[in-house]
Every structure is written in structure tokens, then in C-alpha cells.
Design a protein around this motif. Structure first.
Motif, short mmCIF file in Angstrom:
data_model
loop_
_atom_site.label_atom_id
_atom_site.label_comp_id
_atom_site.label_asym_id
_atom_site.label_seq_id
_atom_site.Cartn_x
_atom_site.Cartn_y
_atom_site.Cartn_z
N UNK A 81 0.84 -1.20 0.00
CA UNK A 81 0.00 0.00 0.00
C UNK A 81 0.88 1.25 0.00
N UNK A 82 0.44 2.26 -0.72
CA UNK A 82 1.21 3.51 -0.82
C UNK A 82 0.24 4.67 -0.65
N UNK A 83 0.49 5.50 0.34
CA UNK A 83 -0.37 6.65 0.62
C UNK A 83 0.03 7.82 -0.28
N UNK A 84 -0.93 8.33 -1.04
CA UNK A 84 -0.66 9.45 -1.94
C UNK A 84 -0.61 10.74 -1.10
N UNK A 85 0.55 11.39 -1.01
CA UNK A 85 0.70 12.52 -0.09
C UNK A 85 0.34 13.88 -0.69
N UNK A 86 0.24 13.98 -2.03
CA UNK A 86 0.04 15.31 -2.63
C UNK A 86 -0.89 15.19 -3.83
N UNK A 89 -0.65 14.01 -8.90
CA UNK A 89 -1.17 13.06 -9.89
C UNK A 89 -2.67 13.21 -10.09
N UNK A 90 -3.27 14.30 -9.62
CA UNK A 90 -4.69 14.52 -9.86
C UNK A 90 -4.93 14.72 -11.36
N UNK A 91 -6.07 14.28 -11.89
CA UNK A 91 -7.18 13.69 -11.16
C UNK A 91 -7.12 12.17 -11.10
N UNK A 92 -6.04 11.59 -11.63
CA UNK A 92 -5.91 10.13 -11.62
C UNK A 92 -5.86 9.62 -10.19
N UNK A 93 -5.00 10.22 -9.37
CA UNK A 93 -4.86 9.87 -7.96
C UNK A 93 -5.02 11.14 -7.13
N UNK A 94 -5.71 11.01 -6.01
CA UNK A 94 -5.98 12.17 -5.16
C UNK A 94 -5.23 12.06 -3.84
N UNK A 95 -4.97 13.20 -3.18
CA UNK A 95 -4.33 13.13 -1.86
C UNK A 95 -5.16 12.30 -0.90
N UNK A 96 -4.52 11.40 -0.17
CA UNK A 96 -5.21 10.53 0.76
C UNK A 96 -5.57 9.18 0.18
N UNK A 97 -5.51 9.04 -1.15
CA UNK A 97 -5.73 7.72 -1.75
C UNK A 97 -4.65 6.76 -1.27
N UNK A 98 -5.05 5.52 -1.10
CA UNK A 98 -4.07 4.47 -0.85
C UNK A 98 -4.09 3.52 -2.04
N UNK A 99 -2.99 3.51 -2.76
CA UNK A 99 -2.90 2.65 -3.94
C UNK A 99 -2.10 1.41 -3.60
N UNK A 100 -2.41 0.32 -4.29
CA UNK A 100 -1.66 -0.92 -4.13
C UNK A 100 -0.64 -1.01 -5.25
N UNK A 101 0.63 -1.11 -4.86
CA UNK A 101 1.73 -1.10 -5.80
C UNK A 101 2.21 -2.52 -6.04
N UNK A 102 2.17 -2.94 -7.29
CA UNK A 102 2.61 -4.27 -7.68
C UNK A 102 4.14 -4.28 -7.77
#
Length: 283
Positions: A81-86, A89-102
């Protein structure tokens, strides 16, 4: 009438009865001692005392430790899991999103492709090598970041791959688009209102390195900002931690990280053999 048998029964001494009883108990005890322990019986240190209930706490602690070890093992080698800090990468990823990194995406000979959203360690390319601090604090922070409970290290970044080794990436054409190997790219994933770049550049990406940019170009510090740094703003492929695959949190944003076909028409760099799907993202 058998009077001799009755006399013999009456005359049996008390000592003989005790001796018989003692032998009987001894034989039972020895038989129990020789019996194997039941297969499902827990060691004594896990059973604990019935009065204190210590065994339950020990079993719970052991289970929690095993679960934590399993999660850290998976996060360390498979899926982190990786917490998006900023908002870079909007609007693809938003601050606070937790993405799963393969973390296995590039482990077996495959390399990042144009359009991939990757997490990488920018120490030494996007900044100085990370200074050494308190090892205990650093270990705790890494453990929390590994399960998405803390922000990643300051040297960890998430960006989109725009150019791979050998590519010539330039900005911009007459319509303001980025060109890769002379092919204009329509980046439909950009944050609304952003231009592809307000900074002009023309760079040939060295082999084994990547040119990366954020989707929110007006709010992203990326390869453009480090043109004068070692590597000319490019990131070594071996510093890539993995590919962002899924958005796991918050619940309302459960989805895969969107793929893009923006680079499908980009030709291979001069001198490179085209792949089966030139310029396309994995997946």
C-alpha cells in the motif's frame, strides 16, 4: 459350607490391601506416563494458567505477531500500500488515496512502459541521497508506510512514465503537446485546465532511465524540475519500486488505476527494436 474360604477372606491383612492399591495406582500412573501426548494439545507455555487466562493472551499475541509478519512480508516483496501525499497526480490519484503497488511488475525482466504510473525512490536523482537518521524511528516509519498507515519516505514519488531509455522527449509542438520520438501525444489524463508543460525542454533519455511527469502538471515537481540534477531529471529503472495497480482506499474510489492508450502511436526510439505493443502501458 466353605468355612476355610470365609476365614481366609476375613484374615486378609490391611497391609496387603494397601499394597495392592498402591501397585494398582502405580501401574495406572506408569501407563499414563507412557502414553503419547494428544496431537492437538498445546505446549504448557501457551496454555498458561486457568486462573489468570495467560494462555489466551499468549495465543492472541502469537497470532497478531504472525499476521503482522505476513503483512510485512507481502508488502516487502509482492503488494505494498502507498499513501498518496500530494495532488501531483490529480485527477488520476488524489491526496489521501491508498494505492496498491505491484512490486512484481518489473521483477522478471519486464521494464516500465510509457504511460505506466510508477512509484520510485528519487534519492540521488530527484534530490540528494536520503540522510541517515535514528534507525529505530526509521524502521518504525518504514513499517507503518509499508501497510499504508504513514506517509511514504520523502524520497518516494509517484509519477507517470512519459519517456523510456533512448526516447527523445520534447516540449512542445505548435498545439502545445509533448512529443515523444517526433510523435505528438494527446494526454487526456491531464488535470483539467493544465497545459502539458509550461517549461520547454528537449532531452534524450539515457538507457536504463525514465522521464517521468505528474498528471497535474501545474502542481507537480517532476523530471522537468531536475534537468540540472545528476541524471538530467531522469530516474534509474532499478529505483522503481513497482507499478500502481489499484486504488484500495477510500471505499468510494475502489478501482484499478486507469490505463492510457495515449502512447500507442509513439514509434520506437532510433536503434531500438519495437516491442509487440510499442508505447502501450501494461495490463
Amino acid at each position: 459350607m466353605n468355612t476355610e474360604g470365609q476365614l481366609a477372606e476375613r484374615d486378609r491383612s490391611p497391609g496387603s490391601e494397601k499394597e495392592h492399591e498402591g501397585r494398582s495406582r502405580s501401574s495406572h500412573a506408569s501407563a499414563r506416563a507412557g502414553e503419547p501426548r494428544p496431537a492437538g494439545r498445546l505446549p504448557r507455555w501457551l496454555r498458561g494458567s486457568r486462573l489468570t487466562g495467560g494462555g489466551r493472551w499468549r495465543r492472541a499475541a502469537l497470532l497478531a505477531t504472525a499476521c503482522a509478519a505476513f503483512v510485512l512480508l507481502v508488502s516487502g516483496f509482492v503488494l505494498q500500500p502507498f499513501l498518496i501525499p500530494s495532488g501531483s497526480m490529480e485527477s488520476t490519484l488524489r491526496p489521501g488515496d491508498r494505492v496498491l503497488v505491484n512490486k512484481l511488475a518489473y521483477r522478471f525482466g519486464d521494464d516500465p512502459s510509457r504511460g505506466d504510473v510508477v512509484v520510485f525512490d528519487g534519492a540521488g536523482s530527484f534530490g540528494e541521497e536520503e540522510p541517515s537518521g535514528n534507525p529505530v524511528t526509521g524502521l518504525l516509519r518504514k513499517a507503518a508506510a509499508a501497510v499504508g498507515l504513514a506517509e511514504p519516505a520523502e524520497s518516494d514519488y509517484v509519477k507517470r512514465v512519459v519517456g523510456i531509455g533512448g526516447d527523445r522527449v520534447t516540449c512542445c509542438d505548435e498545439r502545445g503537446r509533448i512529443e515523444v520520438n517526433g510523435q505528438p501525444v494527446d494526454e487526456h489524463y491531464l488535470h483539467p485546465g493544465d497545459s502539458p508543460s509550461r517549461v520547454r525542454f528537449d532531452i534524450v533519455v539515457p538507457e536504463g532511465r525514465l522521464w517521468v511527469m505528474g498528471d497535474h502538471r501545474d502542481a507537480s515537481r517532476d523530471s522537468r524540475d531536475y534537468l540540472g540534477a545528476p541524471g538530467g531529471g531522469t530516474v534509474p529503472v532499478d529505483k522503481v519500486i513497482g507499478r500502481a495497480e489499484w486504488i484500495g482506499w477510500p471505499f468510494g474510489r475502489w478501482s484499478g488505476v486507469p490505463r492510457t492508450d495515449a502512447f500507442t502511436s509513439v514509434p520506437a526510439a532510433p536503434g531500438r527494436i519495437p516491442s509487440a505493443a510499442p508505447g502501450g502501458a501494461h495490463g
